[in-house]
Design a protein around this motif. Structure first.
Motif, PDB file in Angstrom:
ATOM      1  N   THR A  16     -28.187   4.545  22.307  1.00 41.32           N
ATOM      2  CA  THR A  16     -28.165   4.143  20.902  1.00 41.32           C
ATOM      3  C   THR A  16     -27.048   3.137  20.685  1.00 41.32           C
ATOM      4  O   THR A  16     -25.972   3.250  21.294  1.00 41.32           O
ATOM      5  CB  THR A  16     -27.971   5.344  19.969  1.00 41.32           C
ATOM      6  OG1 THR A  16     -27.742   4.871  18.629  1.00 41.32           O
ATOM      7  CG2 THR A  16     -26.810   6.214  20.393  1.00 41.32           C
ATOM      8  N   ARG A  34     -26.887  -3.736  21.156  1.00 40.01           N
ATOM      9  CA  ARG A  34     -28.100  -3.713  20.356  1.00 40.01           C
ATOM     10  C   ARG A  34     -29.179  -4.548  21.024  1.00 40.01           C
ATOM     11  O   ARG A  34     -28.912  -5.615  21.582  1.00 40.01           O
ATOM     12  CB  ARG A  34     -27.792  -4.272  18.965  1.00 40.01           C
ATOM     13  CG  ARG A  34     -28.920  -4.166  17.973  1.00 40.01           C
ATOM     14  CD  ARG A  34     -28.487  -4.697  16.610  1.00 40.01           C
ATOM     15  NE  ARG A  34     -29.552  -4.566  15.638  1.00 40.01           N
ATOM     16  CZ  ARG A  34     -30.543  -5.440  15.484  1.00 40.01           C
ATOM     17  NH1 ARG A  34     -30.581  -6.525  16.257  1.00 40.01           N
ATOM     18  NH2 ARG A  34     -31.471  -5.250  14.578  1.00 40.01           N
ATOM     19  N   GLU A  57     -34.735   0.853  13.248  1.00 40.84           N
ATOM     20  CA  GLU A  57     -34.212   1.608  12.106  1.00 40.84           C
ATOM     21  C   GLU A  57     -34.743   3.042  12.140  1.00 40.84           C
ATOM     22  O   GLU A  57     -35.926   3.266  12.388  1.00 40.84           O
ATOM     23  CB  GLU A  57     -34.643   0.955  10.784  1.00 40.84           C
ATOM     24  CG  GLU A  57     -34.209  -0.492  10.619  1.00 40.84           C
ATOM     25  CD  GLU A  57     -34.833  -1.128   9.386  1.00 40.84           C
ATOM     26  OE1 GLU A  57     -35.410  -0.386   8.557  1.00 40.84           O
ATOM     27  OE2 GLU A  57     -34.769  -2.364   9.270  1.00 40.84           O
ATOM     28  N   GLU A  87     -25.617   2.928  17.956  1.00 38.15           N
ATOM     29  CA  GLU A  87     -24.717   3.606  17.026  1.00 38.15           C
ATOM     30  C   GLU A  87     -24.247   4.936  17.653  1.00 38.15           C
ATOM     31  O   GLU A  87     -23.668   4.927  18.718  1.00 38.15           O
ATOM     32  CB  GLU A  87     -25.431   3.840  15.687  1.00 38.15           C
ATOM     33  CG  GLU A  87     -25.866   2.560  14.978  1.00 38.15           C
ATOM     34  CD  GLU A  87     -24.703   1.738  14.460  1.00 38.15           C
ATOM     35  OE1 GLU A  87     -23.619   2.339  14.258  1.00 38.15           O
ATOM     36  OE2 GLU A  87     -24.877   0.536  14.253  1.00 38.15           O
ATOM     37  N   THR A  88     -24.513   6.028  16.981  1.00 34.60           N
ATOM     38  CA  THR A  88     -24.087   7.341  17.460  1.00 34.60           C
ATOM     39  C   THR A  88     -25.272   8.308  17.390  1.00 34.60           C
ATOM     40  O   THR A  88     -26.340   7.958  16.887  1.00 34.60           O
ATOM     41  CB  THR A  88     -22.931   7.900  16.618  1.00 34.60           C
ATOM     42  OG1 THR A  88     -23.370   8.002  15.246  1.00 34.60           O
ATOM     43  CG2 THR A  88     -21.708   6.994  16.692  1.00 34.60           C
ATOM     44  N   GLU A 134     -23.767   6.211  23.789  1.00 35.08           N
ATOM     45  CA  GLU A 134     -23.617   5.741  22.413  1.00 35.08           C
ATOM     46  C   GLU A 134     -22.905   4.389  22.421  1.00 35.08           C
ATOM     47  O   GLU A 134     -22.165   4.057  23.349  1.00 35.08           O
ATOM     48  CB  GLU A 134     -22.825   6.741  21.586  1.00 35.08           C
ATOM     49  CG  GLU A 134     -23.479   8.114  21.472  1.00 35.08           C
ATOM     50  CD  GLU A 134     -22.611   9.117  20.725  1.00 35.08           C
ATOM     51  OE1 GLU A 134     -23.108   9.731  19.777  1.00 35.08           O
ATOM     52  OE2 GLU A 134     -21.426   9.262  21.106  1.00 35.08           O
ATOM     53  N   GLY A 135     -23.140   3.606  21.378  1.00 37.20           N
ATOM     54  CA  GLY A 135     -22.440   2.335  21.230  1.00 37.20           C
ATOM     55  C   GLY A 135     -22.821   1.275  22.242  1.00 37.20           C
ATOM     56  O   GLY A 135     -22.014   0.389  22.536  1.00 37.20           O
ATOM     57  N   ASN A 170     -31.487   1.245  17.773  1.00 36.52           N
ATOM     58  CA  ASN A 170     -30.346   0.462  17.303  1.00 36.52           C
ATOM     59  C   ASN A 170     -29.639   1.144  16.139  1.00 36.52           C
ATOM     60  O   ASN A 170     -28.644   0.630  15.627  1.00 36.52           O
ATOM     61  CB  ASN A 170     -30.815  -0.931  16.869  1.00 36.52           C
ATOM     62  CG  ASN A 170     -31.277  -1.766  18.047  1.00 36.52           C
ATOM     63  OD1 ASN A 170     -30.732  -1.671  19.148  1.00 36.52           O
ATOM     64  ND2 ASN A 170     -32.296  -2.589  17.838  1.00 36.52           N
ATOM     65  N   ASP A 171     -30.160   2.307  15.733  1.00 37.84           N
ATOM     66  CA  ASP A 171     -29.637   3.023  14.576  1.00 37.84           C
ATOM     67  C   ASP A 171     -29.050   4.368  15.036  1.00 37.84           C
ATOM     68  O   ASP A 171     -29.003   4.668  16.233  1.00 37.84           O
ATOM     69  CB  ASP A 171     -30.770   3.247  13.565  1.00 37.84           C
ATOM     70  CG  ASP A 171     -30.283   3.395  12.139  1.00 37.84           C
ATOM     71  OD1 ASP A 171     -29.074   3.607  11.935  1.00 37.84           O
ATOM     72  OD2 ASP A 171     -31.124   3.305  11.227  1.00 37.84           O
ATOM     73  N   VAL A 172     -28.638   5.174  14.080  1.00 39.39           N
ATOM     74  CA  VAL A 172     -28.134   6.515  14.377  1.00 39.39           C
ATOM     75  C   VAL A 172     -29.306   7.406  14.772  1.00 39.39           C
ATOM     76  O   VAL A 172     -30.299   7.507  14.040  1.00 39.39           O
ATOM     77  CB  VAL A 172     -27.391   7.114  13.166  1.00 39.39           C
ATOM     78  CG1 VAL A 172     -26.967   8.555  13.450  1.00 39.39           C
ATOM     79  CG2 VAL A 172     -26.180   6.267  12.813  1.00 39.39           C
TER      80      VAL A 172
END
Length: 588
Positions: free
Chosen positions: A191, A213, A153, A193-194, A209-210, A173-175
């Motif tokens: 990541t 996880r 996080e 996310e982005t 990105e993406g 695992n987060d932005v």
């Protein structure tokens, strides 16, 4: 008139010559036919062999993909069968005629996990004619230690920026957020996310990105280490008493020659153990037993002792060469004291190490060996139930795990400088180097105590910035790969001294935080805050320890993602999979 006879006119020679020529032509034709037949057979064999080799190679990658999709398929011991005599499908999903395949996987090499999780995938491909190909691929379950920075996080109010320089692999695992003041990432960045503010980042090895996880380790991964520590008499019971900078149990790493040890100190007074600031707004350090100065005869006299006999001299003494020490420190008593009345050092249950006895160490019976030379049952793990304070000089490969906070109360350094030019671990040989893993079931905290942080002795005005450093260095040094199931942070990172200690030419609150290793945490924690001019807490100066890629801390948690190593061709004659795995794990 006589006529001379020509040679070819001799009777009886023509027929043999013709017959010989016919036989020669026939032999040549037969040989040509045989060669052509052999060529066809060889070509057919090569094609069939190529099919079997392709089936085996595909089986290696398909098996690795299955393991990455479901790490529970990987056994702790022995081997499992992922396929047995199964049909092999082509690119269109149709069975390849007369080709069958068996796939096996299991741990190989040193299978304890102390030096990392290594295994093998073995594939056996056969056809109806009895042709066989056997291939083996080495695989490694990636250790979390491979990351220079990892979070599950990312808080909304914390981002990279201010010219941050980040070395080594980064994953969240987060932005991932980057301020417009910019950051440079020298290793690969991923990541789930982005990336927010991607244009403000300088990505020297690119970013993705993406991606999938990566789940954080869990408490169960921590508990697995308890029994390993018990085997080497390195499991200890602390408590959860005290503030976020305090603990009742302290571990001090020590080294004698090429051998590593720890000493363990325990007290019912957590503030004394960690040299925390006695909270008294108007008196500051007046009642401190950890802080004081040396008299002319070399005796240490604490501020509390000054306060009892001379109520005004303690402050002047502290401001002129004053020092603070952790509870139980030799410096407080002029030498080693097993029981100082405030706490005691725990005694090693085994025989004192010869090297300590020969060196005349007064604490020889209190040194817990962290090497197999003096502790044959050492598994590379120290375990604490509760919180633990930690500092010292580390020699060897060791993981310190605690169910509560791990509190860094002073410098924590390797005996071998991790930045030394001659430290070469590219080939995986780090025998003479030092590796420490810190694995906390809660937080890993840099303490706000009288050693790490400048302190105002009289505390008469919280806004006068009248702080004094009582440590032997103006910065904090941490050599370790840190994994916190909560967060890695600095206690009171946004308060206390500001613009007091220098960090590479810049004035800041507590100076530089030099960390060599990596930080893996559930939630990103803060280590400092800006206050003009300068700021509170620390300025980050993080470096990545390349050695943990090939030699992670013992039994450090893994990501469940298997990477492929070398591939070997195995002699198929007399191949027996059970015997083969036995040979691959022999001696582990």
């Amino acid at each position: 008139m006589d006529r001379t006879r020509l040679p070819y006119a001799r009777p009886g020679i023509a027929l043999p010559v013709v017959l010989f020529a016919m036989l020669a032509v026939g032999a040549i034709a037969t040989a040509a036919a045989l060669l052509n037949a052999n060529a066809v057979l060889i070509h057919t064999f090569d094609e069939r062999q190529s099919v079997l080799e392709a089936a085996a190679d595909a089986g290696l990658e398909e098996a690795r993909a299955r393991l990455n999709g479901n790490p529970d398929l990987y056994p702790d011991t022995g081997f499992v069968v992922l396929e047995r005599d199964a049909p092999v499908l082509d690119a269109r999903g149709r069975p390849i005629p007369n080709v069958r395949r068996s796939v096996y996987v299991g741990p190989t090499g040193v299978t304890t996990g102390q030096y990392g999780v290594f295994g093998s995938i073995v594939v056996e491909a056969v056809d109806a004619g009895g042709a066989r190909v056997v291939r083996r691929a080495e695989i490694t379950d990636q250790s979390f230690a491979r990351f220079a920075y990892f979070t599950d996080e990312e808080p909304s109010n914390i981002a990279f920026g201010g010219g941050d320089q980040i070395f080594g692999p980064v994953h969240t695992n987060d932005v991932l957020k980057i301020y417009d003041s910019g950051a440079t990432f020298h290793g690969p960045v991923t990541t789930a996310e982005t990336i927010s503010g991607v244009g403000y980042g300088d990505f020297r090895q690119g970013y993705e990105e993406g991606v999938a996880r990566i789940p954080m380790p869990e408490t169960e991964d921590l508990e697995k280490l308890r029994d390993l520590a018990e085997a080497g008499d390195l499991d200890f019971s602390g408590s959860m008493a005290g503030s976020s900078s305090q603990a009742t149990l302290r571990i001090e790493f020590d080294t004698i020659g090429d051998h590593g040890f720890i000493k363990v100190y325990q007290s019912n007074d957590p503030a004394w153990v960690t040299a925390d600031v006695p909270y008294d707004y108007w008196r500051g350090l007046e009642n401190s037993e950890n802080c004081g100065h040396y008299e002319k005869d070399g005796t240490f006299r604490s501020a509390a002792d000054h306060g009892r006999g001379d109520p005004h001299s303690w402050e002047a003494a502290l401001r002129n060469g004053g020092r603070c020490y952790l509870g139980g420190s030799d410096s407080l008593f002029g030498g080693f004291v097993p029981d100082d009345g405030n706490g005691r050092w725990l005694r090693w249950p085994g025989q004192p190490a010869d090297i300590a006895v020969d060196a005349g160490r007064a604490d020889a019976a209190y040194l817990f060996p962290i090497s197999r030379a003096y502790n044959p049952d050492f598994k590379g793990v120290i375990f604490v139930e509760g919180k633990v304070a930690v500092s010292g000089v580390v020699r060897g490969h060791v993981t310190l795990a605690a169910t509560g906070d791990i509190i860094i109360v002073d410098d924590l350094e390797y005996a071998t400088d991790p930045g030394a030019a001659d430290r070469n671990c590219a080939d995986g040989d780090v025998t003479n180097d030092d590796i420490l893993g810190l694995f906390s079931g809660d937080d890993v905290i840099v303490a706000n105590n009288t050693i790490n942080a400048p302190t105002d002795p009289d505390d008469d005005n919280a806004w006068d910035n009248d702080f004094v450093s009582f440590d032997d260095t103006p910065e904090e040094v941490i050599h370790a790969t840190i994994l916190a199931l909560s967060e890695f942070t600095v206690d009171d990172y946004d308060s206390g001294a500001w613009s007091t200690e220098r960090c590479e030419g810049k004035m800041w609150g507590r100076g530089c935080l030099y960390l060599t290793g990596g930080v893996i945490q559930k939630r990103r924690g803060a280590v400092g805050a800006i206050r003009d001019p300068g700021g509170y807490g620390y300025l980050k100066r993080y470096s990545y320890d390349q050695c943990v890629r090939t030699s992670p801390p013992p039994f450090f948690p893994t990501t469940g993602h298997f990477t492929r190593g070398h591939v070997f061709e195995v002699d198929p004659n007399g191949f027996d999979v059970a015997e083969y795995f036995r040979l691959l794990t022999a001696g582990s």
